[in-house]
Design a protein around this motif. Structure first.
Motif, short mmCIF file in Angstrom:
data_model
loop_
_atom_site.label_atom_id
_atom_site.label_comp_id
_atom_site.label_asym_id
_atom_site.label_seq_id
_atom_site.Cartn_x
_atom_site.Cartn_y
_atom_site.Cartn_z
N LYS A 63 19.04 -14.04 37.41
CA LYS A 63 18.85 -15.43 37.83
C LYS A 63 18.71 -16.37 36.63
CE LYS A 63 19.54 -15.15 42.01
NZ LYS A 63 18.72 -14.54 43.04
N ALA A 64 18.63 -17.68 36.92
CA ALA A 64 18.52 -18.73 35.90
C ALA A 64 19.67 -18.60 34.89
CB ALA A 64 17.15 -18.69 35.21
N ASN A 65 20.89 -18.60 35.41
CA ASN A 65 22.09 -18.46 34.55
C ASN A 65 22.01 -17.23 33.66
OD1 ASN A 65 23.31 -20.84 35.49
ND2 ASN A 65 22.02 -22.05 34.10
N ASN A 66 21.58 -16.14 34.25
CA ASN A 66 21.47 -14.87 33.50
C ASN A 66 20.45 -14.91 32.38
OD1 ASN A 66 23.23 -13.08 34.83
ND2 ASN A 66 24.97 -14.24 34.03
N GLY A 75 13.84 -14.61 29.50
CA GLY A 75 12.79 -13.59 29.55
C GLY A 75 13.09 -12.37 30.41
N VAL A 76 12.32 -11.33 30.16
CA VAL A 76 12.38 -10.10 30.95
C VAL A 76 11.10 -10.02 31.78
CG1 VAL A 76 12.45 -7.57 30.87
CG2 VAL A 76 13.73 -8.90 29.17
N LYS A 86 9.84 -18.54 38.02
CA LYS A 86 9.96 -20.00 38.24
C LYS A 86 9.75 -20.75 36.93
CE LYS A 86 7.73 -20.09 42.61
NZ LYS A 86 6.48 -20.52 43.23
N ALA A 87 8.74 -20.31 36.17
CA ALA A 87 8.42 -20.97 34.89
C ALA A 87 9.58 -20.84 33.90
CB ALA A 87 7.13 -20.39 34.31
N ILE A 88 10.26 -19.69 33.92
CA ILE A 88 11.43 -19.51 33.05
C ILE A 88 12.55 -20.45 33.49
CG2 ILE A 88 13.31 -17.91 32.43
CD1 ILE A 88 11.30 -15.61 32.50
N GLU A 89 12.77 -20.48 34.81
CA GLU A 89 13.83 -21.34 35.35
C GLU A 89 13.63 -22.79 34.92
OE1 GLU A 89 13.92 -20.85 39.61
OE2 GLU A 89 16.01 -20.18 39.54
N GLU A 90 12.38 -23.28 35.10
CA GLU A 90 12.11 -24.69 34.84
C GLU A 90 12.11 -25.04 33.37
OE1 GLU A 90 8.47 -25.73 36.93
OE2 GLU A 90 9.22 -24.69 38.72
N SER A 91 11.62 -24.14 32.54
CA SER A 91 11.44 -24.46 31.12
C SER A 91 12.71 -24.27 30.30
CB SER A 91 10.34 -23.59 30.52
OG SER A 91 10.73 -22.22 30.59
N GLY A 92 13.62 -23.42 30.79
CA GLY A 92 14.86 -23.16 30.05
C GLY A 92 14.78 -22.01 29.07
N ILE A 93 13.61 -21.34 28.97
CA ILE A 93 13.48 -20.20 28.07
C ILE A 93 14.15 -18.98 28.72
CG2 ILE A 93 11.25 -19.35 28.93
CD1 ILE A 93 10.36 -19.14 25.93
N GLU A 152 25.87 -15.17 15.95
CA GLU A 152 27.23 -14.71 15.71
C GLU A 152 28.14 -15.32 16.77
OE1 GLU A 152 27.42 -10.31 14.25
OE2 GLU A 152 25.67 -10.45 15.55
N VAL A 153 29.38 -15.55 16.36
CA VAL A 153 30.35 -16.14 17.29
C VAL A 153 30.48 -15.24 18.52
CG1 VAL A 153 32.79 -16.73 17.56
CG2 VAL A 153 31.57 -17.36 15.46
N GLY A 154 30.39 -15.87 19.67
CA GLY A 154 30.51 -15.14 20.93
C GLY A 154 29.17 -14.82 21.56
N LYS A 155 28.09 -14.90 20.74
CA LYS A 155 26.76 -14.65 21.33
C LYS A 155 26.23 -15.94 21.97
CE LYS A 155 24.83 -10.58 19.12
NZ LYS A 155 23.60 -9.96 18.61
N LYS A 156 25.22 -15.80 22.79
CA LYS A 156 24.59 -16.96 23.42
C LYS A 156 23.90 -17.79 22.34
CE LYS A 156 25.77 -15.71 27.52
NZ LYS A 156 27.21 -16.01 27.64
N ALA A 157 23.91 -19.10 22.55
CA ALA A 157 23.30 -20.01 21.56
C ALA A 157 21.80 -20.09 21.80
CB ALA A 157 23.94 -21.38 21.63
#
Ligand code: ZN
Length: 431
Positions: free
Chosen positions: A172-175, A140-141, A131-138, A357-362
């Protein structure tokens, strides 16, 4: 949202190890679309001025227990065994989900402020961390640290728990969330229980997150009980057939290193924790030279006592120089690799994160270089590994979303988090 970071110096940590000066980063949605000269066709919603800043891949904290921030400075200056059995475990037995939620939020705020965009966590009440990851936008594993008990029913429940955790949170949380299976350590799980957890990881097609060969005592006990090292022991049980993230690996023999290499085991070095708990010095240089990927982690903030990857980079470099009696050991760029691209690999996530790198997540951070401790700027790589402070991180972007801008965290209420955790932390130790 599309973001353009203009006139920035970039250390990509991709193929290139030299900073690229006066360039631009164009982020489209959650992806790095382009690094280079400005182009007309950019459809920009937001422009960030990059002058006097350096863009780095977000730092990856390869091993931690973020809920433990509630026990920061609660029990210090004790040996690992006493620290765990007399101080930490009795208090942790009283934890409830709400505590872990707020403790995790506190750690996430601390991590964002110090440029960490992804972490590998091992704790309990992991849905609260989710939940904390979802809300904060960070990013994690999640993994539930699993310690075997005398109670069969409880042991089965723990396995069920991880199965549900995987089903409910992996992807979850947009992968931004992955889930691993986490036997706490070979000394807290019997061979049979370890086998059950390996079978669970097989069933879920999940990785394994485990503590291995952290102290000399652990290795000595393993030889006494199983006539082999902890690494050989879990290898023989088949654990390394799963992608494995192994925290510590401090007391490892040449044979152990060979096993780690052959099985592509990902090692996480935690310099502060190993120093503070007097665990010893991991042979980081030897492991890297032999082709083992070594990432960096903070461990929990009650054995550290903060979550600051700049400190870990600094220590990884200077400790190895001193221990190996070689000033060329773990140069600045290696320390930066350990905190970025090696972390991406260690979490089996380098197809998306760990480098710009181009194509990686920002997932990237902007470090404000306009501070006295950086001048004169002779060498940007050295400046980042040796001079930078966590508090120099000015802006943090995860999955294309700006979660901290100009030192202000936009996704969560930092003041409330501090208020709640101060209250809960005091209450917890008196329960
Ligand atoms: Zn740990």
């Amino acid at each position: 949202m599309n973001t353009l970071i203009k006139d920035i110096t970039v250390l990509t940590m991709g193929e290139e190890r030299e900073p690229i000066k006066d360039t631009n980063i164009y982020i489209e949605g959650n992806e790095i679309k382009y690094i280079g000269e400005l182009k007309e066709e950019f459809r920009v919603d937001k422009v960030i001025d990059g002058k006097r800043k350096v863009a780095l891949p977000g730092l990856i904290n390869g091993h931690t227990h973020i809920g433990m921030s509630l026990l920061r400075n609660y029990a210090d200056d004790l040996p690992l065994h006493d620290w765990l059995t007399q101080k930490i475990w009795p208090v942790e037995a009283k934890l409830i989900g709400k505590d872990v939620y707020w403790g995790s939020m506190l750690s996430i705020v601390e991590m964002i402020r110090s440029g960490i965009t992804c972490f590998a966590d091992m704790y309990f009440f992991m849905e609260e961390v989710g939940k904390a990851i979802e809300e904060s936008g960070i990013r994690g594993v999640l993994s539930r640290g699993t310690i075997e008990e005398d109670d069969e029913k409880l042991n089965k429940e723990k396995i069920e728990y991880t199965r549900d955790l995987y089903k409910n949170w992996h992807g979850k949380a947009n992968n931004r969330i992955k889930v691993m299976v986490a036997p706490h350590a070979p000394y807290t799980c019997s061979p049979d229980y370890l086998k059950e957890l390996i079978a669970l990881a097989d069933e879920l097609n999940a990785g394994i997150h485990i503590h291995l060969s952290e102290t000399k005592k652990e290795v000595d006990d393993s030889f006494e009980e199983h006539e082999k090292s902890p690494i050989k022991h879990v290898y023989d049980l088949g654990l390394f057939k799963r992608p494995t993230l192994a925290a510590h690996c401090v007391h490892v023999s040449s044979e152990d290193i060979e096993i780690l290499k052959k099985n592509n085991v990902q090692v996480v070095n935690n310099p502060t924790s190993n120093l503070k708990l007097a665990s010893g010095f991991a042979p980081v240089e030897e492991m890297l030279n032999k082709g083992v990927n070594v990432a960096l982690g903070t461990d929990g903030s009650s054995s550290n006592n903060n979550l600051n990857m700049f400190e870990e980079m600094h220590l990884a470099s200077i400790i190895n120089k001193a221990v190996n009696k070689s000033a060329t050991s773990i140069p600045a760029i290696k320390a930066l690799e350990m905190a970025t691209i090696n972390g991406g690999k260690a979490l089996f996530w380098d197809d998306e994160i760990g480098s710009l790198e181009v194509g990686k997540k920002a997932d990237l951070i902007l470090v404000d270089m306009d501070k006295p401790h950086f001048y004169p700027i002779h060498n940007i790589v050295s400046a980042l590994a040796y001079s930078a402070q966590a508090s120099d991180v000015e802006t943090v972007i995860v999955n294309g979303r700006i979660i901290m801008e100009d030192y202000y965290i936009k996704t969560v209420d930092e003041e409330r988090i501090i208020f709640e955790t101060e209250k809960i932390g005091k209450d917890l130790v008196n329960r």
